[in-house]
Design an enzyme around this catalytic site. Structure first.
Site, PDB file in Angstrom:
ATOM      1  N   TYR A   1      -1.319  -0.386  10.746  1.00  0.00           N
ATOM      2  CA  TYR A   1      -1.439  -0.683   9.317  1.00  0.00           C
ATOM      3  C   TYR A   1      -0.180  -0.215   8.597  1.00  0.00           C
ATOM      4  CZ  TYR A   1      -3.517  -1.074   4.657  1.00  0.00           C
ATOM      5  OH  TYR A   1      -3.782  -1.428   3.354  1.00  0.00           O
TER       6      TYR A   1
ATOM      7  N   SER B   1       0.861  -1.178   0.000  1.00  0.00           N
ATOM      8  CA  SER B   1       0.000   0.000   0.000  1.00  0.00           C
ATOM      9  C   SER B   1       0.897   1.227   0.000  1.00  0.00           C
ATOM     10  CB  SER B   1      -0.875  -0.003   1.261  1.00  0.00           C
ATOM     11  OG  SER B   1      -1.509   1.244   1.453  1.00  0.00           O
TER      12      SER B   1
END
Length: 253
Positions: free
Chosen positions: A162, A149
């Protein structure tokens, strides 16, 4: 120039929805036999029907990859069914962001378990087969593509764990690339920005509303866009190693 994946086998994790679903279907159209791995069998059966319509072979593997034994079994079952393994796409993941004081520890642990540890388990189990099967590969190369990501590049508030998992995926991928490139196993990382998938649906209602405001004027990427980037990586000739792709919506700052 892209090459056919005919005669090769790809294992895709997180294949029940979103990016994993789209990647599995895209690599099937390139000619690969596909093992699709996730927890939701009904979604896998739906995908298997679509893969079958392309003419490619498909294997459904219902598994919870946070269990290292199930991750290893998914790889072993793929090799037993198809006789080889040429491509692994680690797409399974979850995003559970929010204020660090109020986010449950269980959410943090799940992100570490699925986004990072499950990827490690699958990669560890797959490596011996990938290295071995290069020798008989019609393409003379194997691939591991890890879906990370842009959160693996830029840290932001409310995204700490995350961020940590995706920074870890990006770093591990580069280290593995250096370790196995001379054995013709290419490691690549794809780092998407905002994609229209179920990932945002797993957030708390407060976090979902914050993301809706953040991306209200952004046309998000589609899962098929990430699948196309992944196909670009794995269909390149052996001499071409695409190590990293960052792909954002045009409107995303």
């Amino acid at each position: 120039m892209s090459e056919s994946l005919q005669g090769t086998v790809a294992l895709i994790t997180g294949a029940s929805s979103g990016i994993g679903y789209a990647v599995a279907l895209r690599l099937a159209t390139a000619g690969a036999s596909i093992a699709i791995v996730a927890r939701r069998r009904d979604k896998l059966e739906e995908l298997a029907s679509k893969i079958g319509a392309t003419g490619s072979k498909v294997l459904i593997i219902e598994a919870d990859l946070v269990d290292p034994a199930q991750a290893a079994a998914a790889v072993a079952n793929t090799v037993t069914e198809f006789g080889r393994l040429d491509t692994v796409v680690n797409s399974a993941g979850v995003m559970l962001n929010g204020d660090s004081l109020t986010t449950p520890m269980a959410d943090w642990e799940l992100m570490v378990d699925l986004n990072l540890k499950a990827l490690m388990y699958v990669t560890k189990a797959a490596l011996p087969h990938l290295i071995r099967d290069v020798e008989t590969s019609p393409r003379h190369v194997a691939d591991v593509v890890n879906i990370s990501s842009i959160a693996g590049r830029v840290a932001r508030r409310h995204v700490a764990i995350y961020n940590a998992t995706k920074f870890g995926v990006t770093a591990a991928t580069e280290a593995w690339r250096q370790e196995y490139t001379r054995q013709s196993v290419r490691f690549s990382v794809v780092e998407p920005g905002a994609v229209e998938t179920e990932l945002f649906d797993h957030q708390s209602s407060i976090t979902q509303e914050a993301y809706r405001k953040m991306f209200s004027d952004v046309e998000k990427l589609h899962a098929a866009d990430i699948a196309e980037a992944t196909a670009f990586i794995v269909t390149n000739p052996r001499r071409v190693a695409v190590n990293e792709i960052v792909i954002r919506p045009t409107d995303q700052v």
